[in-house]
Design a protein around this motif. Structure first.
Motif, PDB file in Angstrom:
ATOM      1  N   PRO A 157      -4.868  17.549  -4.656  1.00 21.37           N
ATOM      2  CA  PRO A 157      -3.775  18.257  -3.981  1.00 21.37           C
ATOM      3  C   PRO A 157      -2.444  18.059  -4.689  1.00 21.37           C
ATOM      4  N   SER A 158      -1.525  18.960  -4.434  1.00 26.50           N
ATOM      5  CA  SER A 158      -0.166  18.811  -4.951  1.00 26.50           C
ATOM      6  C   SER A 158       0.651  17.896  -4.049  1.00 26.50           C
ATOM      7  N   VAL A 159       0.311  17.906  -2.756  1.00 27.15           N
ATOM      8  CA  VAL A 159       1.035  17.120  -1.758  1.00 27.15           C
ATOM      9  C   VAL A 159       0.029  16.361  -0.903  1.00 27.15           C
ATOM     10  N   LEU A 160       0.323  15.085  -0.654  1.00 31.67           N
ATOM     11  CA  LEU A 160      -0.515  14.278   0.226  1.00 31.67           C
ATOM     12  C   LEU A 160       0.346  13.806   1.384  1.00 31.67           C
ATOM     13  N   LEU A 161      -0.047  14.187   2.598  1.00 34.33           N
ATOM     14  CA  LEU A 161       0.658  13.801   3.817  1.00 34.33           C
ATOM     15  C   LEU A 161      -0.124  12.680   4.490  1.00 34.33           C
ATOM     16  N   LEU A 162       0.567  11.626   4.919  1.00 34.84           N
ATOM     17  CA  LEU A 162      -0.097  10.506   5.581  1.00 34.84           C
ATOM     18  C   LEU A 162       0.621  10.163   6.875  1.00 34.84           C
ATOM     19  N   ASP A 163      -0.132  10.158   7.967  1.00 36.35           N
ATOM     20  CA  ASP A 163       0.424   9.865   9.276  1.00 36.35           C
ATOM     21  C   ASP A 163       0.239   8.380   9.579  1.00 36.35           C
ATOM     22  N   GLU A 164       1.347   7.651   9.669  1.00 31.40           N
ATOM     23  CA  GLU A 164       1.347   6.204   9.947  1.00 31.40           C
ATOM     24  C   GLU A 164       0.320   5.463   9.070  1.00 31.40           C
ATOM     25  N   PRO A 165       0.465   5.528   7.759  1.00 32.98           N
ATOM     26  CA  PRO A 165      -0.546   4.937   6.870  1.00 32.98           C
ATOM     27  C   PRO A 165      -0.659   3.424   6.973  1.00 32.98           C
ATOM     28  N   THR A 166       0.408   2.745   7.424  1.00 33.70           N
ATOM     29  CA  THR A 166       0.355   1.283   7.492  1.00 33.70           C
ATOM     30  C   THR A 166      -0.148   0.770   8.834  1.00 33.70           C
ATOM     31  N   ALA A 167      -0.351   1.658   9.798  1.00 34.12           N
ATOM     32  CA  ALA A 167      -0.789   1.225  11.131  1.00 34.12           C
ATOM     33  C   ALA A 167      -2.159   0.563  11.049  1.00 34.12           C
ATOM     34  N   GLY A 168      -2.286  -0.587  11.666  1.00 40.57           N
ATOM     35  CA  GLY A 168      -3.565  -1.282  11.711  1.00 40.57           C
ATOM     36  C   GLY A 168      -3.879  -2.135  10.508  1.00 40.57           C
ATOM     37  N   LEU A 169      -2.974  -2.169   9.519  1.00 39.62           N
ATOM     38  CA  LEU A 169      -3.206  -2.955   8.308  1.00 39.62           C
ATOM     39  C   LEU A 169      -2.416  -4.261   8.360  1.00 39.62           C
ATOM     40  N   ASP A 170      -2.995  -5.322   7.788  1.00 42.93           N
ATOM     41  CA  ASP A 170      -2.260  -6.576   7.677  1.00 42.93           C
ATOM     42  C   ASP A 170      -1.277  -6.464   6.510  1.00 42.93           C
ATOM     43  N   PRO A 171      -0.351  -7.431   6.362  1.00 41.73           N
ATOM     44  CA  PRO A 171       0.673  -7.322   5.303  1.00 41.73           C
ATOM     45  C   PRO A 171       0.092  -7.100   3.909  1.00 41.73           C
ATOM     46  N   ALA A 172      -1.005  -7.794   3.587  1.00 39.75           N
ATOM     47  CA  ALA A 172      -1.611  -7.610   2.264  1.00 39.75           C
ATOM     48  C   ALA A 172      -2.162  -6.192   2.126  1.00 39.75           C
ATOM     49  N   GLY A 173      -2.760  -5.683   3.195  1.00 34.81           N
ATOM     50  CA  GLY A 173      -3.297  -4.327   3.167  1.00 34.81           C
ATOM     51  C   GLY A 173      -2.211  -3.285   3.008  1.00 34.81           C
ATOM     52  N   VAL A 174      -1.077  -3.514   3.671  1.00 34.97           N
ATOM     53  CA  VAL A 174       0.063  -2.599   3.532  1.00 34.97           C
ATOM     54  C   VAL A 174       0.543  -2.571   2.086  1.00 34.97           C
ATOM     55  N   GLU A 175       0.679  -3.748   1.487  1.00 36.65           N
ATOM     56  CA  GLU A 175       1.163  -3.839   0.107  1.00 36.65           C
ATOM     57  C   GLU A 175       0.214  -3.138  -0.855  1.00 36.65           C
ATOM     58  N   GLU A 176      -1.077  -3.340  -0.667  1.00 35.15           N
ATOM     59  CA  GLU A 176      -2.068  -2.712  -1.547  1.00 35.15           C
ATOM     60  C   GLU A 176      -2.039  -1.196  -1.401  1.00 35.15           C
ATOM     61  N   LEU A 177      -1.967  -0.708  -0.160  1.00 33.50           N
ATOM     62  CA  LEU A 177      -1.974   0.733   0.065  1.00 33.50           C
ATOM     63  C   LEU A 177      -0.735   1.391  -0.507  1.00 33.50           C
ATOM     64  N   MET A 178       0.430   0.797  -0.299  1.00 33.17           N
ATOM     65  CA  MET A 178       1.655   1.394  -0.816  1.00 33.17           C
ATOM     66  C   MET A 178       1.666   1.395  -2.337  1.00 33.17           C
ATOM     67  N   ALA A 179       1.037   0.387  -2.951  1.00 37.01           N
ATOM     68  CA  ALA A 179       0.925   0.375  -4.418  1.00 37.01           C
ATOM     69  C   ALA A 179       0.049   1.530  -4.893  1.00 37.01           C
ATOM     70  N   VAL A 180      -1.035   1.800  -4.165  1.00 37.62           N
ATOM     71  CA  VAL A 180      -1.907   2.930  -4.505  1.00 37.62           C
ATOM     72  C   VAL A 180      -1.143   4.243  -4.394  1.00 37.62           C
ATOM     73  N   LEU A 181      -0.377   4.414  -3.320  1.00 34.40           N
ATOM     74  CA  LEU A 181       0.379   5.652  -3.120  1.00 34.40           C
ATOM     75  C   LEU A 181       1.450   5.816  -4.189  1.00 34.40           C
ATOM     76  N   THR A 182       2.052   4.718  -4.597  1.00 36.90           N
ATOM     77  CA  THR A 182       3.045   4.784  -5.675  1.00 36.90           C
ATOM     78  C   THR A 182       2.405   5.265  -6.969  1.00 36.90           C
ATOM     79  N   ARG A 183       1.226   4.741  -7.286  1.00 39.71           N
ATOM     80  CA  ARG A 183       0.531   5.185  -8.510  1.00 39.71           C
ATOM     81  C   ARG A 183       0.189   6.671  -8.444  1.00 39.71           C
ATOM     82  N   LEU A 184      -0.226   7.143  -7.286  1.00 38.72           N
ATOM     83  CA  LEU A 184      -0.555   8.563  -7.139  1.00 38.72           C
ATOM     84  C   LEU A 184       0.685   9.431  -7.359  1.00 38.72           C
ATOM     85  N   SER A 185       1.822   8.987  -6.848  1.00 37.79           N
ATOM     86  CA  SER A 185       3.048   9.771  -7.042  1.00 37.79           C
ATOM     87  C   SER A 185       3.449   9.781  -8.510  1.00 37.79           C
TER      88      SER A 185
END
Length: 277
Positions: A157-185
């Motif tokens: 896709p050209s655009v990826l929309l995420l609704d509350e992507p950090t909900a339910g994740l522990d701090p390490a999970g949040v950090e890992e996910l945001m790093a993945v999203l940064t790489r995609l951007s």
């Protein structure tokens, strides 16, 4: 701009207005955080942006042209604009991870070899290649979120929309996910997150937009928006703690006035530099 919402209005049947004149633009490769309290309309705006909900008024533009509402129009829109819902269980349905990730590319009518390549690339991008054969019901919550994202990434896709992507994740999970999203951007995909997690938004976003009063009340660079105390109060939000601490330290002359640490590590690095100097 790849994607635009212009004066969008929407009301849920029997539930009252959810959006009233909401406008938002998404540029290629940008990282945008859509901020607001629970019930502000963030999720509804995302659902209109990818055609899941048809606005009662206003227009959705894709590449500058009206997205349209026919079945063919919606298929094109959703192939370009992917949506990851808050609960990944709402999106995962195939027996295994690889089968789930392959579903979207197969629906695009791609060849078997092309589908296989896209699935392998998507799994690698999310760091879940080892999970390819695992049943989806045996995944952790964080793994399910990654699989849901991989399924959309496989559609390129050209655009990826995420609704509350950090909900339910522990701090390490949040950090890992945001790093993945940064790489995609960084690879050219525009990323839009709807969240009330101000810390994650501040560390991630190039631009933020605050949803309040059934519309986008203000958008801009994070530092400018977070400086608007009245706006945040009206929206039921508080500025990120990293931002608040940095502003206090700048006012006291402890760190440079032009410093803009976006996360805990950057802030601690600045303070450490001052103390060691």
């Amino acid at each position: 701009m790849i994607l635009q919402a212009i004066d969008i209005g929407y009301a849920y049947p029997g539930g009252g207005a959810a959006l009233d004149g909401a406008s938002l633009s998404v540029a290629r490769g940008e990282r945008l955080a859509l901020l607001g309290s629970n019930g502000a309309g963030k999720s509804t705006l995302l659902l209109t942006l990818n055609g899941t909900l048809k606005p009662d008024s206003g227009t959705i533009l894709l590449d500058g042209a009206p997205a349209g509402t026919t079945r063919a129009d919606l298929k094109r829109l959703r192939s370009r604009v992917g949506l990851v819902m808050q609960d990944p269980d709402d999106q995962l349905f195939a027996a295994t991870v690889a089968e789930d990730v392959s579903f979207g590319p197969m629906n695009l009518g791609l060849s078997t070899s092309e589908v296989r390549i896209r699935v392998e690339q998507a799994l690698a991008a999310l760091g879940i290649t080892a999970l390819a054969a695992r049943p989806t019901h045996m995944l952790s919550f964080g793994q399910k979120k990654r699989v849901a994202i991989a399924g959309l990434i496989a559609m390129q896709p050209s655009v990826l929309l995420l609704d509350e992507p950090t909900a339910g994740l522990d701090p390490a999970g949040v950090e890992e996910l945001m790093a993945v999203l940064t790489r995609l951007s960084e690879q050219g995909t525009a990323i839009v997150i709807a969240t009330h997690d101000m810390e994650a938004a501040y560390g991630f976003a190039d631009r933020v937009a605050v949803v309040a009063g059934l519309r986008v009340a203000r958008e801009g660079i994070p530092e400018a928006v977070f400086a608007d105390a009245a706006l945040l109060a009206d929206a039921g939000l508080k500025p990120p703690i990293v931002y608040e601490i940095a502003e206090r330290l700048k006012a006291a002359g402890v760190i440079p006035a032009d410093a803009a640490p976006r996360d805990r590590a950057e802030l601690l690095g600045l303070i450490g530099g001052v103390l060691s100097g």
